[in-house]
Design a protein around this motif. Structure first.
Motif, PDB file in Angstrom:
ATOM      1  N   LYS A   4       0.834  -1.201   0.000  1.00  0.00           N
ATOM      2  CA  LYS A   4       0.000   0.000   0.000  1.00  0.00           C
ATOM      3  C   LYS A   4       0.869   1.252   0.000  1.00  0.00           C
ATOM      4  CE  LYS A   4      -4.356  -1.642   1.854  1.00  0.00           C
ATOM      5  NZ  LYS A   4      -5.510  -1.279   2.703  1.00  0.00           N
ATOM      6  N   GLY A  10      -3.413   3.775  -1.453  1.00  0.00           N
ATOM      7  CA  GLY A  10      -3.751   2.947  -2.606  1.00  0.00           C
ATOM      8  C   GLY A  10      -2.820   1.757  -2.746  1.00  0.00           C
ATOM      9  N   ASN A  11      -3.223   0.819  -3.594  1.00  0.00           N
ATOM     10  CA  ASN A  11      -2.428  -0.390  -3.840  1.00  0.00           C
ATOM     11  C   ASN A  11      -1.287  -0.060  -4.807  1.00  0.00           C
ATOM     12  OD1 ASN A  11      -3.031  -3.491  -5.644  1.00  0.00           O
ATOM     13  ND2 ASN A  11      -1.548  -3.090  -4.037  1.00  0.00           N
ATOM     14  N   TYR A  25      -2.781   5.592  -8.112  1.00  0.00           N
ATOM     15  CA  TYR A  25      -3.794   6.542  -7.629  1.00  0.00           C
ATOM     16  C   TYR A  25      -3.213   7.943  -7.440  1.00  0.00           C
ATOM     17  CZ  TYR A  25      -6.183   2.144  -6.824  1.00  0.00           C
ATOM     18  OH  TYR A  25      -6.748   0.911  -6.998  1.00  0.00           O
ATOM     19  N   CYS A  44     -10.236 -10.618   1.168  1.00  0.00           N
ATOM     20  CA  CYS A  44      -9.280  -9.591   0.766  1.00  0.00           C
ATOM     21  C   CYS A  44      -8.801  -8.816   1.988  1.00  0.00           C
ATOM     22  CB  CYS A  44      -9.935  -8.645  -0.241  1.00  0.00           C
ATOM     23  SG  CYS A  44      -8.916  -7.236  -0.689  1.00  0.00           S
ATOM     24  N   SER A  46      -7.578  -5.999   1.960  1.00  0.00           N
ATOM     25  CA  SER A  46      -7.825  -4.567   1.777  1.00  0.00           C
ATOM     26  C   SER A  46      -9.276  -4.185   2.034  1.00  0.00           C
ATOM     27  CB  SER A  46      -7.417  -4.145   0.366  1.00  0.00           C
ATOM     28  OG  SER A  46      -7.571  -2.758   0.185  1.00  0.00           O
ATOM     29  N   CYS A  47     -10.229  -4.940   1.414  1.00  0.00           N
ATOM     30  CA  CYS A  47     -11.640  -4.562   1.528  1.00  0.00           C
ATOM     31  C   CYS A  47     -12.486  -5.592   2.266  1.00  0.00           C
ATOM     32  CB  CYS A  47     -12.235  -4.293   0.150  1.00  0.00           C
ATOM     33  SG  CYS A  47     -12.472  -5.789  -0.860  1.00  0.00           S
ATOM     34  N   CYS A  62      -8.182  -8.877  -6.193  1.00  0.00           N
ATOM     35  CA  CYS A  62      -9.503  -8.876  -5.583  1.00  0.00           C
ATOM     36  C   CYS A  62     -10.525  -8.387  -6.608  1.00  0.00           C
ATOM     37  CB  CYS A  62      -9.512  -7.974  -4.350  1.00  0.00           C
ATOM     38  SG  CYS A  62     -11.178  -7.770  -3.629  1.00  0.00           S
ATOM     39  N   TYR A  64     -13.342  -7.138  -6.109  1.00  0.00           N
ATOM     40  CA  TYR A  64     -14.167  -6.054  -5.574  1.00  0.00           C
ATOM     41  C   TYR A  64     -13.419  -4.718  -5.530  1.00  0.00           C
ATOM     42  CZ  TYR A  64     -16.828 -10.136  -4.208  1.00  0.00           C
ATOM     43  OH  TYR A  64     -17.506 -11.335  -4.237  1.00  0.00           O
ATOM     44  N   CYS A  65     -12.187  -4.735  -5.082  1.00  0.00           N
ATOM     45  CA  CYS A  65     -11.433  -3.468  -4.967  1.00  0.00           C
ATOM     46  C   CYS A  65     -10.236  -3.408  -5.907  1.00  0.00           C
ATOM     47  CB  CYS A  65     -10.987  -3.241  -3.529  1.00  0.00           C
ATOM     48  SG  CYS A  65      -9.717  -4.415  -2.945  1.00  0.00           S
ATOM     49  N   ASP A  66     -10.010  -4.489  -6.678  1.00  0.00           N
ATOM     50  CA  ASP A  66      -8.914  -4.556  -7.656  1.00  0.00           C
ATOM     51  C   ASP A  66      -7.521  -4.508  -7.028  1.00  0.00           C
ATOM     52  OD1 ASP A  66     -10.479  -4.896  -9.905  1.00  0.00           O
ATOM     53  OD2 ASP A  66     -10.696  -2.748 -10.265  1.00  0.00           O
ATOM     54  N   SER A  67      -7.418  -4.772  -5.736  1.00  0.00           N
ATOM     55  CA  SER A  67      -6.106  -4.816  -5.096  1.00  0.00           C
ATOM     56  C   SER A  67      -5.405  -6.127  -5.449  1.00  0.00           C
ATOM     57  CB  SER A  67      -6.245  -4.713  -3.567  1.00  0.00           C
ATOM     58  OG  SER A  67      -6.729  -3.445  -3.195  1.00  0.00           O
TER      59      SER A  67
END
Length: 329
Positions: A4, A10-11, A25, A44, A46-47, A62, A64-67
């Protein structure tokens, strides 16, 4: 683990163009902070979204959050790679490679090189075993050297017979064999050669931004392919050392023996473009270091028939024109 950005949270991912970590980001470079995942393979970090991770996946994204998440337990201990070649070609660079290579394929489906399709390209680190061998080769036999010349009105031929002996010692380093059940062996062999001088000590940060597998074939299971490669190369070297002779006759004692001296576990970069056309998968593999492309372009039947119909109509029109001109004459 997940990397992060310490500036915006952000990732951060590894950028092949910049050759460093960056945050997409806030555009920060080298701003990564690592957070370990512990034993979390199902959610995940992250989220908190649920993850569906295959048995051998070591890095994923992921939905959902694209990490991009790297699973600690699959890159540490017995599964920790020794070496890695980082990606040199980015997704955008690979898109351009594909467009440049196949832009003249007029019968390819219209959306084959479309942005929406090409955006599905995924970068993956494929597990490889790399073997070092010390090779001893021997050869003993007879070979002829023939010399022909003309003197006056006569042609002369001289045949000299030589006893040939060879004793060869050679070392092979980093003989690669993929350690993934999912990857076709023939395709992975065609991916070669990589530039193995670029191998680096493994660092997990290179995996951020990509997918990856841990090895799912043991070093012992993969060694037969490596032995076959090394033996074929050694025999080729031995043959080249006895070139220039004709009518070679060898005895039965000639042999090549190989002794493994070291084994390394490495991750090598491959881009994968899976294009589906008429319920069939056309999979392209692109060497993430050299840009070498392996894959077969599908043919759009409508384009082929359309081209044939256009060609036929053009020929028919030309024939009718010629006929009219002949009639006027």
């Amino acid at each position: 683990m997940i990397f992060k950005c310490k500036n915006c949270g952000g990732n951060t991912v590894y950028s092949p163009e910049r050759h460093t970590m960056y945050c997409p980001y806030c555009d920060s470079q080298d701003s990564e902070e690592v957070t370990t995942t512990g034993e979390s393979l199902f959610s995940c970090i992250s989220c908190g979204g649920p993850l569906e991770i295959a048995d051998f996946t070591s890095a994923s994204r992921c939905p959902y959050c694209d990490s991009y998440i790297i699973f600690d337990e699959r890159v540490t201990g017995e599964y920790e790679p020794h070496l890695i070649i980082p990606f040199i070609f980015s997704k955008e660079m690979v898109k351009k490679l594909l467009r440049d290579k196949f832009k003249k394929c007029v019968f390819a489906p219209s959306d084959f090189l479309g942005e929406a399709k090409l955006d599905s390209i995924e970068g993956m680190y494929v597990p490889f075993w790399m073997y070092d061998y010390h090779v001893h080769g021997t050869y003993e036999g007879e070979g002829n050297v023939i010399r022909t010349w003309v003197s006056g009105s006569r042609e002369y031929t001289e045949t000299s017979v030589f006893h040939i002996q060879r004793d060869m010692e050679v070392d092979f380093e980093k003989m690669p064999v993929d350690a993934s059940i999912a990857m076709p062996d023939q395709i992975m062999d065609l991916m070669e050669p990589f530039d193995y001088k670029a191998l680096e000590e493994f660092k997990a940060k290179y995996m951020s931004g990509f997918f990856a597998e841990r090895y799912n074939m043991s070093a012992l299971d993969g060694e037969r392919r490596a032995l076959d490669k090394a033996k074929a190369d050694a025999e080729s070297i031995l043959r080249q050392s006895i070139s220039g002779y004709v009518g070679l006759k060898s005895n039965n004692d000639n042999q090549v023996t190989l002794n493994r001296t070291d084994t390394n576990y490495a991750l090598l970069p491959v881009w994968i473009y899976n294009y589906k056309y008429k319920n069939e998968d056309y999979i392209f593999h692109i060497n993430g270091q050299t840009g070498k492309i392996i894959g077969k372009v599908p043919l759009a039947a409508k384009k082929v028939w359309g081209y044939g119909a256009t060609l036929f109509a053009s020929l028919f029109a030309i024939l009718m024109l010629v006929r009219q001109l002949l009639f006027l004459l």
